[in-house]
Design an enzyme around this catalytic site. Structure first.
Site, PDB file in Angstrom:
ATOM      1  N   SER A  13      91.431 -48.178  42.651  1.00 49.31           N
ATOM      2  CA  SER A  13      91.354 -49.351  43.539  1.00 49.31           C
ATOM      3  C   SER A  13      91.955 -50.582  42.880  1.00 49.31           C
ATOM      4  O   SER A  13      93.127 -50.559  42.511  1.00 49.31           O
ATOM      5  CB  SER A  13      89.901 -49.561  43.939  1.00 49.31           C
ATOM      6  OG  SER A  13      89.812 -50.500  44.949  1.00 49.31           O
ATOM      7  N   ASP A  73      90.478 -43.648  54.579  1.00 50.50           N
ATOM      8  CA  ASP A  73      89.922 -44.618  53.627  1.00 50.50           C
ATOM      9  C   ASP A  73      89.801 -45.972  54.310  1.00 50.50           C
ATOM     10  O   ASP A  73      90.793 -46.554  54.736  1.00 50.50           O
ATOM     11  CB  ASP A  73      90.846 -44.702  52.411  1.00 50.50           C
ATOM     12  CG  ASP A  73      90.329 -45.648  51.331  1.00 50.50           C
ATOM     13  OD1 ASP A  73      89.322 -46.363  51.575  1.00 50.50           O
ATOM     14  OD2 ASP A  73      90.928 -45.674  50.247  1.00 50.50           O
ATOM     15  N   HIS A 122      86.782 -43.815  49.931  1.00 49.97           N
ATOM     16  CA  HIS A 122      87.647 -44.559  49.017  1.00 49.97           C
ATOM     17  C   HIS A 122      87.591 -43.998  47.604  1.00 49.97           C
ATOM     18  O   HIS A 122      88.265 -44.505  46.707  1.00 49.97           O
ATOM     19  CB  HIS A 122      87.199 -46.031  49.054  1.00 49.97           C
ATOM     20  CG  HIS A 122      88.083 -46.981  48.303  1.00 49.97           C
ATOM     21  ND1 HIS A 122      89.419 -47.119  48.589  1.00 49.97           N
ATOM     22  CD2 HIS A 122      87.824 -47.816  47.275  1.00 49.97           C
ATOM     23  CE1 HIS A 122      89.940 -48.026  47.765  1.00 49.97           C
ATOM     24  NE2 HIS A 122      88.998 -48.449  46.955  1.00 49.97           N
TER      25      HIS A 122
END
Lengths: 140, 267, 384
Positions: free
Chosen positions: B96, B218, B246
């Site tokens: 991320s 996601d 995610h």
């Protein structure tokens, strides 16, 4: 030329005697009256002689700290007097007070012409004479 | 390993191999999120795990709000860790927002980094003209509020209070072993920094072999975003996994490991 | 409710439970939901089962939190407890919930499905918000308090410094004034002898100078006493007023007799107060002495001294029939410095000022009643 009358309002005999002698030496006034506190001063100013006339001194030297009625208390009452009684009189606060606030307070009264420190000086007295004549209170 | 820098980032080095894999967790958790991935690489690689300052078991006192107002604060920290461990030719696996951290690291220290693995990256979360990051500013503000209302359960800062037994610190420790506890004020700050980031311009500056892993569904980083990243990093590989969420390294660890291994053998 | 049929009863329990039950697949899709849950969100079971995900009921922010925190912990720990989300109903209204979830794995350890309970915490949320707000206010208030306290400390420090400086100044000034007057006095004594006192004007002036020197010295002395009183710490102890009176009355009685007056005393045998012997002696001497000093010339001086016990104080009363005080005119100056109110008494005027200060130093207070030309009554309150 001479002034008609000067009124000294002060509780200290020593001060009054000094001032009286001083003014007599300058030879500028015919009569000097001495009163010991504000109350006596007022009584005198509002008194009438056999012709119904009240005294009218040219100058009043007023002390601040006096018993029975002090300088400011005198001024409060003096303000309320009839204007005919106060005409052609200059009131000078003559004091040993070094307090700024006293000077300020004194100047707030309409009646007070000036605020001076003891002792009296020749220059100060001469100035007052000039001012009196300018105001046409006397003829020089 | 007792150096201050390594303690600050709660660095753990495991594995028996020579080549180094450096794992950087994403927003919301700490190095424990890699636990399903680690076993597959222990034999052949040296795994360096760390907690970003302010997360997990890192040193919260080192969290200076000024310094960490941008990602550069963390970039500097991790570069320091690499230096401290004399690392070279490493592969960084960044999840991320940490993919952005890895990205910046490779621009600033290209000789240090061999390969990049970006797990569900997003160069920018908030929509901007034609760019669809997926979110609006108001969404991010709402997130901060949600963090506030949940901090009672997640804060390690007040663990002893929750337990009500400050004279028995071992009970608090028990709570702290639980996962993903963090300082609520830092979490709030880090969330802002994360979701307000914009590293779109940096994508083209990389000159490293890159693998981009995305999930089919996601909520945070859509496949379109993945495409965007893929198009702007030349020579990159995009892998879309058939899983939701995610964190594929948690929800689909097997597939994630497979894709990584494929990428490693190819480069 | 109990139909005797176990399965039906269980079904009923499941659906009427006060919390929402949710069962979801690993990908998040809803497999099973109880009636309570459906009522919460305002959907029918046909609209939800197999069609919606848990995330469909969350706000955008909720979805972010779901991915970054909720899911992570669920996967790592196998369960999540008490996570707060905002649920969005079919009609788009929102309400706060608390969710507990457990991941159920199959025999091989692969996640099979997730069981969740959902509580509506609308009420609790209000309390929480109030608590949070109150806490925030309290923190802000305590910060402000700390700042104000700091300021106050600072100001107190400055004030204390100024006070010290002033006291030093006063002390130095009075000391520097003492020397010249001593010199004046001395040299004047010498000059006096050389002057012709037969001259009336000269004699008059000599009198004035002597008087002024005396007044001057008394004033300086009074000032120094006043400063000393401010600086010193008073030693307090139990005092029997009777003892003190026994010491001072004889002299005062004699003075009164000299001027044709009389003192009347009536006090309880028990007159214990909390104070300082020296101060109290001085206080009583001063007040009674004043009563003698400010007598009326028109009538025989009579002073009544009495005392009585009150709840927290002992009240001493000194009543005279002297010249009285015009309280309206001079009330506020009465206890001030350097004040005299009648023409016929000497003194530096510090008397009542000092007296009041001393009374206050032993924790007491003083009050006056007076009518001009009738007399005055002084009330002195001592702590018991």
């Amino acid at each position: 030329m001479k002034l008609k009358e000067i009124l000294l309002i002060d509780d200290s005999a020593a001060t009054n005697t000094l001032n009286r002698r001083f003014l007599e030496q300058m030879n500028i006034v015919e009569k000097i009256t001495i009163k010991l506190n504000g109350q006596e001063g007022l009584t005198y100013l509002t008194s009438k002689n056999e012709f119904g006339v009240s005294p009218s001194p040219n100058l009043i030297f007023l002390d601040i700290n006096m018993p029975v009625m002090d300088g400011f208390q005198f001024l409060e009452k003096y303000d309320k007097l009839d204007s005919s009684l106060k005409a052609e009189i200059l009131v000078i606060m003559l004091t040993s007070s070094i307090n700024e606030k006293d000077a300020e307070k004194a100047r707030k009264y309409d009646a007070v012409h000036d605020f001076m420190q003891k002792p009296l000086s020749e220059a100060q007295v001469n100035n007052l004479l000039d001012e009196l004549s300018l105001l046409r209170f006397i003829t020089v | 390993m007792s150096s201050e820098i390594l303690m600050r980032n709660h660095v753990n080095v495991i594995g028996e191999g020579d080549k180094t894999l450096l794992f950087i967790h994403g927003y919301g958790c700490d190095q424990s999120m890699w636990r399903f991935i680690n076993p597959a690489f222990l034999k052949d690689y040296k795994l360096v795990q760390l907690d970003l300052v302010g997360c997990g078991n890192s040193d919260d006192n080192a969290y200076e709000y000024e310094k960490y107002n941008t990602l550069q604060g963390h970039v500097d920290d991790v570069l320091e860790v690499c230096n401290e461990l004399y690392l070279k030719d490493i592969t960084i696996i960044g999840h991320s927002i940490s993919a952005n951290i890895a990205l910046l690291m490779s621009i600033q220290s290209p000789q240090l980094i061999d390969r990049l693995v970006m797990v569900c990256p997003s160069p920018r979360f908030i929509n901007d003209n034609d760019y669809v990051g997926g979110f609006m500013q108001s969404d991010i503000d709402e997130l901060i509020e949600t963090l506030d209302s949940n901090y009672l359960g997640w804060s390690k800062g007040i663990a002893p209070v929750i337990m009500g037994h400050p004279e028995r610190p071992e009970l608090a420790l028990e709570l702290e072993e639980s996962f993903c506890r963090n300082n609520p004020d830092i979490a709030r700050h880090f969330a802002r920094v994360t979701f307000l980031c914009d590293n779109r311009e940096d994508l083209e500056k990389i000159d490293t072999k890159t693998l981009i892993i995305h999930c089919e569904n996601d909520n945070l980083a859509s496949v379109a975003v993945g495409q965007f990243v893929h198009e702007h990093i030349k020579g990159s590989v995009l892998s879309i996994l058939d899983t939701n969420g995610h964190c594929p390294h948690l929800s689909a660890p097997k597939e994630t490991i497979e894709v990584m291994k494929e990428f490693f053998s190819a480069s | 409710m109990t139909t005797g049929n176990f399965k039906t009863d269980l079904q009923e329990l499941y659906n009427t439970a006060p919390c929402g039950y949710l069962c979801t697949s690993p990908s998040g899709q809803i497999i099973e939901a109880n009636k309570r849950f459906l009522d919460f969100v305002g959907y029918t079971s046909e609209e939800v089962i197999g069609l919606k995900n848990l995330t469909d009921f969350l706000t955008v922010a909720g979805r972010i939190f779901h991915e970054t925190n909720y899911q992570v912990v669920l996967k790592l720990q196998g369960e999540v407890k008490e996570v707060n989300f905002s649920f969005v109903r079919k009609d788009l209204s929102q309400f706060p919930i608390l969710i507990n979830s457990i991941e159920v794995k199959d025999k091989k350890g692969v996640p099979a499905f997730t069981q969740s309970t959902i509580f509506d915490i609308s009420q609790r949320k209000k309390y929480e918000q109030q608590l949070l707000d109150t806490k925030r206010d309290a923190v802000a208030l305590s910060k402000e308090l700390a700042t104000r306290n700091e300021l106050l400390e600072q100001q107190t420090k400055e004030l204390n410094l100024a006070k010290e400086e002033l006291e030093n100044l006063a002390y130095v000034a009075t000391h520097d004034l003492k020397l010249p007057i001593i010199n004046i006095e001395g040299h004047f004594q010498y000059l006096k002898e050389k002057l012709p006192k037969e001259n009336a004007d000269i004699a008059e002036s000599i009198g004035f100078v002597d008087e002024s020197i005396l007044q001057y010295k008394q004033t300086i002395h009074g000032l120094i006493e006043a400063i000393r009183l401010r600086e010193s710490q008073v030693q307090l102890e139990a005092i029997n007023l009777i003892d003190i009176l026994e010491v001072i009355i004889p002299t005062l009685q004699a003075k009164a007799k000299e001027v044709g007056g009389v003192l009347n005393i009536s006090i309880d045998s028990k007159a214990y107060v909390w104070g300082n012997g020296i101060y109290i002696t001085s206080i009583l001497q001063n007040i009674i002495g004043n009563a003698i000093k400010y007598r009326s010339s028109e009538r025989k001086l009579e002073i009544k001294i009495s005392g009585k016990e009150l709840k927290e104080h002992f009240q001493m009363k000194v009543e005279d029939n002297g010249i009285g005080i015009d309280l309206e005119m001079n009330g506020d100056k009465l206890f001030g410095m350097f004040n005299r109110f009648s023409n016929h008494v000497e003194g530096s005027g510090m008397g009542l000022y000092m007296t009041k200060k001393m009374i206050e130093a032993v924790g007491g207070k003083i009050e006056v009643e007076s009518v001009t030309d009738k007399g005055s009554t002084f009330y002195i309150y001592f702590k018991k």
